[in-house]
Every structure is written in structure tokens, then in C-alpha cells.
Design a protein around this motif. Structure first.
Motif, PDB file in Angstrom:
ATOM      1  N   GLN A  39       0.855  -1.186   0.000  1.00  0.00           N
ATOM      2  CA  GLN A  39       0.000   0.000   0.000  1.00  0.00           C
ATOM      3  C   GLN A  39       0.884   1.226   0.000  1.00  0.00           C
ATOM      4  OE1 GLN A  39      -3.026   0.077   3.037  1.00  0.00           O
ATOM      5  NE2 GLN A  39      -4.188   1.642   1.955  1.00  0.00           N
ATOM      6  N   GLY A  40       0.870   1.929  -1.123  1.00  0.00           N
ATOM      7  CA  GLY A  40       1.649   3.143  -1.253  1.00  0.00           C
ATOM      8  C   GLY A  40       0.913   4.337  -0.694  1.00  0.00           C
ATOM      9  N   PRO A  41       1.599   5.466  -0.564  1.00  0.00           N
ATOM     10  CA  PRO A  41       0.969   6.677  -0.020  1.00  0.00           C
ATOM     11  C   PRO A  41      -0.230   7.100  -0.861  1.00  0.00           C
ATOM     12  CG  PRO A  41       3.349   6.954  -0.252  1.00  0.00           C
ATOM     13  CD  PRO A  41       3.014   5.662  -0.908  1.00  0.00           C
ATOM     14  N   GLY A  42      -1.377   7.205  -0.209  1.00  0.00           N
ATOM     15  CA  GLY A  42      -2.575   7.633  -0.899  1.00  0.00           C
ATOM     16  C   GLY A  42      -3.158   6.613  -1.860  1.00  0.00           C
ATOM     17  N   LYS A  43      -2.693   5.389  -1.776  1.00  0.00           N
ATOM     18  CA  LYS A  43      -3.166   4.354  -2.699  1.00  0.00           C
ATOM     19  C   LYS A  43      -3.869   3.240  -1.941  1.00  0.00           C
ATOM     20  CE  LYS A  43       0.691   5.024  -5.923  1.00  0.00           C
ATOM     21  NZ  LYS A  43       1.827   4.358  -6.615  1.00  0.00           N
ATOM     22  N   GLU A  44      -4.627   2.451  -2.661  1.00  0.00           N
ATOM     23  CA  GLU A  44      -5.242   1.277  -2.068  1.00  0.00           C
ATOM     24  C   GLU A  44      -4.234   0.132  -2.026  1.00  0.00           C
ATOM     25  OE1 GLU A  44      -9.891   2.101  -3.431  1.00  0.00           O
ATOM     26  OE2 GLU A  44      -8.835   0.297  -4.098  1.00  0.00           O
ATOM     27  N   ARG A  45      -4.517  -0.814  -1.146  1.00  0.00           N
ATOM     28  CA  ARG A  45      -3.659  -1.986  -1.064  1.00  0.00           C
ATOM     29  C   ARG A  45      -3.741  -2.772  -2.368  1.00  0.00           C
ATOM     30  NH1 ARG A  45      -3.557  -5.405   4.429  1.00  0.00           N
ATOM     31  NH2 ARG A  45      -3.375  -3.237   5.098  1.00  0.00           N
ATOM     32  N   GLU A  46      -2.591  -3.211  -2.864  1.00  0.00           N
ATOM     33  CA  GLU A  46      -2.573  -3.946  -4.130  1.00  0.00           C
ATOM     34  C   GLU A  46      -1.746  -5.217  -4.014  1.00  0.00           C
ATOM     35  OE1 GLU A  46      -0.719  -1.815  -7.331  1.00  0.00           O
ATOM     36  OE2 GLU A  46       1.145  -1.468  -6.221  1.00  0.00           O
ATOM     37  N   PHE A  47      -2.129  -6.179  -4.818  1.00  0.00           N
ATOM     38  CA  PHE A  47      -1.434  -7.456  -4.883  1.00  0.00           C
ATOM     39  C   PHE A  47      -0.071  -7.287  -5.533  1.00  0.00           C
ATOM     40  CE2 PHE A  47      -0.888 -11.930  -5.399  1.00  0.00           C
ATOM     41  CZ  PHE A  47      -0.358 -12.141  -6.667  1.00  0.00           C
ATOM     42  N   VAL A  48       0.924  -7.978  -4.973  1.00  0.00           N
ATOM     43  CA  VAL A  48       2.270  -7.947  -5.533  1.00  0.00           C
ATOM     44  C   VAL A  48       2.670  -9.320  -6.068  1.00  0.00           C
ATOM     45  CG1 VAL A  48       4.715  -7.570  -5.022  1.00  0.00           C
ATOM     46  CG2 VAL A  48       2.982  -6.083  -3.992  1.00  0.00           C
ATOM     47  N   LEU A  81      10.513 -11.890  -0.377  1.00  0.00           N
ATOM     48  CA  LEU A  81      10.190 -11.078  -1.544  1.00  0.00           C
ATOM     49  C   LEU A  81      11.489 -10.410  -1.963  1.00  0.00           C
ATOM     50  CD1 LEU A  81       7.951 -10.141  -3.476  1.00  0.00           C
ATOM     51  CD2 LEU A  81       7.763  -8.072  -2.085  1.00  0.00           C
ATOM     52  N   GLN A  82      12.090 -10.946  -3.005  1.00  0.00           N
ATOM     53  CA  GLN A  82      13.325 -10.386  -3.532  1.00  0.00           C
ATOM     54  C   GLN A  82      12.960  -9.346  -4.569  1.00  0.00           C
ATOM     55  OE1 GLN A  82      16.705 -10.972  -2.747  1.00  0.00           O
ATOM     56  NE2 GLN A  82      16.920  -9.161  -4.060  1.00  0.00           N
ATOM     57  N   MET A  83      13.332  -8.110  -4.307  1.00  0.00           N
ATOM     58  CA  MET A  83      12.966  -7.000  -5.179  1.00  0.00           C
ATOM     59  C   MET A  83      14.218  -6.450  -5.825  1.00  0.00           C
ATOM     60  SD  MET A  83      10.162  -5.131  -2.719  1.00  0.00           S
ATOM     61  CE  MET A  83      11.327  -4.777  -1.408  1.00  0.00           C
ATOM     62  N   ASN A  84      14.244  -6.426  -7.126  1.00  0.00           N
ATOM     63  CA  ASN A  84      15.362  -5.882  -7.891  1.00  0.00           C
ATOM     64  C   ASN A  84      14.857  -4.752  -8.784  1.00  0.00           C
ATOM     65  OD1 ASN A  84      17.173  -7.873  -6.853  1.00  0.00           O
ATOM     66  ND2 ASN A  84      16.375  -9.326  -8.363  1.00  0.00           N
ATOM     67  N   GLY A  85      15.757  -3.887  -9.169  1.00  0.00           N
ATOM     68  CA  GLY A  85      15.380  -2.817 -10.077  1.00  0.00           C
ATOM     69  C   GLY A  85      14.261  -1.949  -9.543  1.00  0.00           C
ATOM     70  N   LEU A  86      14.386  -1.547  -8.301  1.00  0.00           N
ATOM     71  CA  LEU A  86      13.308  -0.796  -7.651  1.00  0.00           C
ATOM     72  C   LEU A  86      13.138   0.598  -8.244  1.00  0.00           C
ATOM     73  CD1 LEU A  86      13.971  -2.004  -4.031  1.00  0.00           C
ATOM     74  CD2 LEU A  86      11.780  -2.201  -5.219  1.00  0.00           C
ATOM     75  N   PHE A  87      11.873   1.016  -8.321  1.00  0.00           N
ATOM     76  CA  PHE A  87      11.497   2.348  -8.765  1.00  0.00           C
ATOM     77  C   PHE A  87      10.935   3.123  -7.580  1.00  0.00           C
ATOM     78  CE2 PHE A  87      12.349   1.199 -12.932  1.00  0.00           C
ATOM     79  CZ  PHE A  87      11.551   0.176 -13.413  1.00  0.00           C
ATOM     80  N   PRO A  88      10.973   4.455  -7.655  1.00  0.00           N
ATOM     81  CA  PRO A  88      10.343   5.234  -6.573  1.00  0.00           C
ATOM     82  C   PRO A  88       8.873   4.884  -6.354  1.00  0.00           C
ATOM     83  CG  PRO A  88      11.787   6.650  -7.833  1.00  0.00           C
ATOM     84  CD  PRO A  88      11.763   5.319  -8.555  1.00  0.00           C
ATOM     85  N   ASN A  89       8.154   4.499  -7.417  1.00  0.00           N
ATOM     86  CA  ASN A  89       6.744   4.164  -7.197  1.00  0.00           C
ATOM     87  C   ASN A  89       6.546   2.769  -6.608  1.00  0.00           C
ATOM     88  OD1 ASN A  89       7.184   2.583  -9.411  1.00  0.00           O
ATOM     89  ND2 ASN A  89       5.739   3.632 -10.758  1.00  0.00           N
ATOM     90  N   ASP A  90       7.632   2.082  -6.278  1.00  0.00           N
ATOM     91  CA  ASP A  90       7.535   0.854  -5.473  1.00  0.00           C
ATOM     92  C   ASP A  90       7.481   1.192  -3.982  1.00  0.00           C
ATOM     93  OD1 ASP A  90       9.773  -0.698  -7.769  1.00  0.00           O
ATOM     94  OD2 ASP A  90       7.632  -1.130  -7.565  1.00  0.00           O
ATOM     95  N   THR A  91       7.653   2.457  -3.645  1.00  0.00           N
ATOM     96  CA  THR A  91       7.566   2.883  -2.254  1.00  0.00           C
ATOM     97  C   THR A  91       6.202   2.553  -1.686  1.00  0.00           C
ATOM     98  OG1 THR A  91       9.195   4.659  -2.502  1.00  0.00           O
ATOM     99  CG2 THR A  91       7.587   4.884  -0.716  1.00  0.00           C
ATOM    100  N   ALA A  92       6.193   1.825  -0.577  1.00  0.00           N
ATOM    101  CA  ALA A  92       4.940   1.373   0.017  1.00  0.00           C
ATOM    102  C   ALA A  92       5.230   0.645   1.318  1.00  0.00           C
ATOM    103  CB  ALA A  92       4.205   0.423  -0.932  1.00  0.00           C
ATOM    104  N   VAL A  93       4.170   0.404   2.057  1.00  0.00           N
ATOM    105  CA  VAL A  93       4.231  -0.561   3.148  1.00  0.00           C
ATOM    106  C   VAL A  93       3.905  -1.919   2.535  1.00  0.00           C
ATOM    107  CG1 VAL A  93       3.304  -1.299   5.368  1.00  0.00           C
ATOM    108  CG2 VAL A  93       3.555   1.153   4.857  1.00  0.00           C
ATOM    109  N   TYR A  94       4.776  -2.875   2.750  1.00  0.00           N
ATOM    110  CA  TYR A  94       4.610  -4.211   2.195  1.00  0.00           C
ATOM    111  C   TYR A  94       4.119  -5.159   3.282  1.00  0.00           C
ATOM    112  CZ  TYR A  94       6.806  -2.884  -2.174  1.00  0.00           C
ATOM    113  OH  TYR A  94       7.081  -2.301  -3.392  1.00  0.00           O
ATOM    114  N   TYR A  95       3.081  -5.907   2.934  1.00  0.00           N
ATOM    115  CA  TYR A  95       2.451  -6.822   3.869  1.00  0.00           C
ATOM    116  C   TYR A  95       2.571  -8.258   3.375  1.00  0.00           C
ATOM    117  CZ  TYR A  95       0.108  -2.627   5.648  1.00  0.00           C
ATOM    118  OH  TYR A  95      -0.163  -1.386   6.159  1.00  0.00           O
ATOM    119  N   CYS A  96       2.833  -9.136   4.301  1.00  0.00           N
ATOM    120  CA  CYS A  96       2.786 -10.567   4.046  1.00  0.00           C
ATOM    121  C   CYS A  96       1.393 -11.063   4.444  1.00  0.00           C
ATOM    122  CB  CYS A  96       3.859 -11.261   4.880  1.00  0.00           C
ATOM    123  SG  CYS A  96       3.897 -13.052   4.718  1.00  0.00           S
TER     124      CYS A  96
END
Length: 127
Positions: A39-48, A81-96
Motif C-alpha cells: 500500500q503506497g501513499p494515498g493508494k489502495e492496497r494492491e497485490f504484488v 520477496l526479492q525486489m530488484n530494479g526498484l522504482f520510486p513508485n515501489d515505495t509502500a508498506v509491504y504486507y505478508c
């Protein structure tokens, strides 16, 4: 009682890698469908991403396909969750998230189907 504990979040530069860990207690990763949401700032929770129980099969949101993977370590009872090539819009709270047994493939992205949730871990990608 099943508990999920995320760790590994933090600040990373754009293009860099980061690995999140979801540690499971009270059950085993091989008996549950495991997933990551964010869930990013001002966004709804989304599936990753998700990984099915039993013989693991991983599924990814289009936005992370080719950049993120979600391996499972049954000996340690964790999912990564191995994250590579991160973008600024990947900024979020990540939930398991986890659900005992299976979830049909087309329903894996539905947060309401997961019974257990971690507290979340912040990932901030600086540009």
C-alpha cells in the motif's frame, strides 16, 4: 495461532535491490498460500506476488513481473520477496499474507481471501 512477521524493509536507491522476509509461526508455509501486498501513499492496497501451497507456483502482478521473485524456504518456514530494479513508485508498506490451503489462481490477488496478515514493513525507494 498463526503469526506473520515481516522484516527487511528500509530505504534504498532507485535501481537497487532489497529483500523482505516473512517469517511464519503457528503453521507451515507449505500448507498455506502465501502472498505479498503493498500500500503506497494515498493508494489502495494492491497485490504484488503469491506462492501456492504444496509444490510452489509463483504469480506476480504485471507491475513487478521480471523484477520481483518470491522464493519459499520450507526449512526456515519463511517466504521472501526479492525486489530488484526498484522504482520510486515501489515505495509502500509491504504486507505478508497467508491463507490455509489453496486459493484459485484468478482469486490470488483478492486481499479479502487471506486470513492472516503481518504488520507490514516500510520500503522507501529514493529517486
Amino acid at each position: 495461532q498463526v503469526q506473520l512477521t515481516e522484516s527487511g524493509g528500509g530505504l534504498v536507491q532507485a535501481g537497487g535491490p532489497l529483500r523482505l522476509t516473512c517469517a511464519v509461526s503457528g503453521s507451515h508455509v507449505t500448507t498455506m498460500t502465501m502472498a505479498w501486498f503493498r500500500q503506497g501513499p494515498g493508494k489502495e492496497r494492491e497485490f504484488v506476488a503469491s506462492v501456492t501451497y504444496g509444490t510452489p507456483t509463483a504469480y506476480y502482478a504485471d507491475s513487478v513481473k521480471g523484477r520481483f521473485t518470491t522464493p519459499r524456504d520450507s526449512a526456515k518456514n519463511v517466504v521472501y520477496l526479492q525486489m530488484n530494479g526498484l522504482f520510486p513508485n515501489d515505495t509502500a508498506v509491504y504486507y505478508c499474507a497467508a491463507n490455509p490451503g489453496g486459493i484459485l489462481g484468478h482469486d490470488l490477488a483478492l486481499a479479502s481471501l487471506y486470513r492472516y496478515w503481518g504488520q507490514g514493513t516500510q520500503v522507501t525507494v529514493s529517486g
